[in-house]
Design a protein around this motif. Sequence first.
Motif, short mmCIF file in Angstrom:
data_model
loop_
_atom_site.label_atom_id
_atom_site.label_comp_id
_atom_site.label_asym_id
_atom_site.label_seq_id
_atom_site.Cartn_x
_atom_site.Cartn_y
_atom_site.Cartn_z
N LEU A 80 7.74 10.04 5.20
CA LEU A 80 7.48 8.85 4.56
C LEU A 80 7.65 8.62 3.05
O LEU A 80 7.76 7.56 2.63
CB LEU A 80 6.24 8.29 4.92
CG LEU A 80 5.75 8.23 6.38
CD1 LEU A 80 4.13 7.87 6.24
CD2 LEU A 80 6.41 7.64 7.20
N THR A 81 8.17 9.80 2.48
CA THR A 81 8.54 9.79 1.07
C THR A 81 10.08 9.55 0.90
O THR A 81 10.27 9.12 -0.53
CB THR A 81 8.21 11.03 0.33
OG1 THR A 81 8.66 12.18 0.98
CG2 THR A 81 6.52 11.25 0.43
N LEU A 103 10.24 -2.09 2.58
CA LEU A 103 9.68 -2.14 3.83
C LEU A 103 9.24 -0.66 4.24
O LEU A 103 8.06 -0.58 4.86
CB LEU A 103 10.90 -2.39 4.66
CG LEU A 103 10.56 -2.37 6.27
CD1 LEU A 103 9.49 -3.34 6.65
CD2 LEU A 103 11.60 -2.43 7.06
N ILE A 104 9.77 0.38 3.77
CA ILE A 104 9.63 1.68 4.08
C ILE A 104 7.96 1.81 3.49
O ILE A 104 7.07 2.44 3.82
CB ILE A 104 10.19 2.77 3.74
CG1 ILE A 104 11.63 2.83 4.64
CG2 ILE A 104 9.75 4.17 3.79
CD1 ILE A 104 12.57 3.66 4.07
N GLY A 108 4.76 2.81 5.35
CA GLY A 108 4.44 4.00 4.96
C GLY A 108 2.71 4.16 4.36
O GLY A 108 1.99 5.01 4.78
N ARG A 109 2.48 3.36 3.48
CA ARG A 109 1.24 3.34 2.84
C ARG A 109 0.09 3.06 3.66
O ARG A 109 -0.89 3.90 3.85
CB ARG A 109 1.03 2.43 1.69
CG ARG A 109 1.87 2.67 0.46
CD ARG A 109 1.97 1.50 -0.66
NE ARG A 109 3.01 1.94 -1.84
CZ ARG A 109 3.38 1.13 -2.54
NH1 ARG A 109 2.99 -0.23 -2.65
NH2 ARG A 109 4.04 1.55 -3.56
N PRO A 110 0.05 2.04 4.74
CA PRO A 110 -1.05 2.00 5.75
C PRO A 110 -0.86 3.03 6.64
O PRO A 110 -2.07 3.51 7.18
CB PRO A 110 -0.62 0.56 6.35
CG PRO A 110 0.19 -0.31 5.41
CD PRO A 110 1.09 1.00 4.52
N GLU A 133 -7.08 -2.95 1.26
CA GLU A 133 -6.33 -3.50 0.26
C GLU A 133 -5.69 -2.24 -0.34
O GLU A 133 -6.42 -1.40 -0.87
CB GLU A 133 -7.11 -4.05 -0.82
CG GLU A 133 -6.39 -4.90 -1.86
CD GLU A 133 -7.37 -5.72 -2.91
OE1 GLU A 133 -7.03 -5.45 -4.07
OE2 GLU A 133 -7.88 -6.53 -2.60
N ILE A 134 -4.23 -2.19 -0.65
CA ILE A 134 -3.51 -1.18 -1.14
C ILE A 134 -2.64 -1.80 -2.32
O ILE A 134 -1.83 -2.56 -2.11
CB ILE A 134 -2.54 -0.68 0.03
CG1 ILE A 134 -3.33 -0.18 1.12
CG2 ILE A 134 -1.76 0.63 -0.55
CD1 ILE A 134 -2.53 0.41 2.31
#
Length: 356
Positions: A80-81, A103-104, A108-110, A133-134
């Motif tokens: 995901l990086t 979009l990635i 990716g974060r969630p 919340e990110i």
Amino acid sequence: MTTAKQSVADPSAPDHEALLGELTEALRRIGRGDLKVRLPRRAGKAGEVADAFNEVVSLQERHHLDLRRISRIVGRDGRLTERLDDEGLDGSWAEGQRAINSLIDDLGRPTTEIARVIVAVADGDLSQHMALEIDGRPLRGEYLRIGRTVNTMVDQLSSFSNEVTRVAREVGTEGKLGGQADVRGVAGTWKDLTDSVNTMASNLTGQVRSISQVATAVAKGDLSQKITVGARGEVAELAATMNYLTDTLRLFAEQVTRVAREVGTEGKLGGQAEVPNVAGTWKDLTDSVNSMASNLTAQVRNIAQVSTAVARGDLSQKITVEAQGEILELKYTVNTMVDQLSSFADEVTRVAREVG
């Protein structure tokens, strides 16, 4: 690299017509997804058009290859990086690359946050929750639903763990019977597990309380109680043992009471306690009671025999049975009395014979 139909590069009208034909064919091939098509190099304006077309197609091909690469690396390999490289791109091309990268990031974060919480749960850490919340942006849509679901799952697992631990500690360690796990809002497997723990605690409570009730009754001399609670395995074996113990004690008590009443109260000598299938201390106690009854019987009968003989004028009998304590003293007293009576009788007889 494939090319459109070759033509002679010159600025004449026929060449322009050829370029238009090649360009039309190339565009059609691009429309069908063929990004390998290129126009041949030409001189003049026609060459500029061809070069510009080839450059656009090259950018499109590069963009396509980058999308395939990022799709494989991110979607299939799970890295995901990884991001698209927008170096050397301008305008919409760069915006498109940045949009994909964004979009990635958004995907990716969630996903990383979900993975973080799930890994913590797998490691037994139920204190973690998924952030809703990110980077200052609240989750929405499916991500928000998944986040709430994950957090609810963690809360339910934590509550289940706490309740099971509490019931196990109270019932199993502290001896506080009757405890029940209270996990609200659970369903499916979690409800089944909660019900199983509560059933186990309830069964143990009923079994231990029944055993305790009977043991308390026995300690207070009440041998009429029995363990009647349903049980299996080792608990059933313990219940059967306790009931057998109660039966043995009751029979022992009845027999000892009967022998004591017959020998000590009713004067029925020769009685013996009969307690079948006993061993160890219970057999020793039974043997002791029977030995006592047997000794008393022998001693009393011997004393009665001698007393009867004396009463009948027979002074030749003596108490010969083994005895100790006060019985021994009584034996000595009776034997001395017999000796004295015998001596007295002899003297009286002698004097009467001499005088008469």
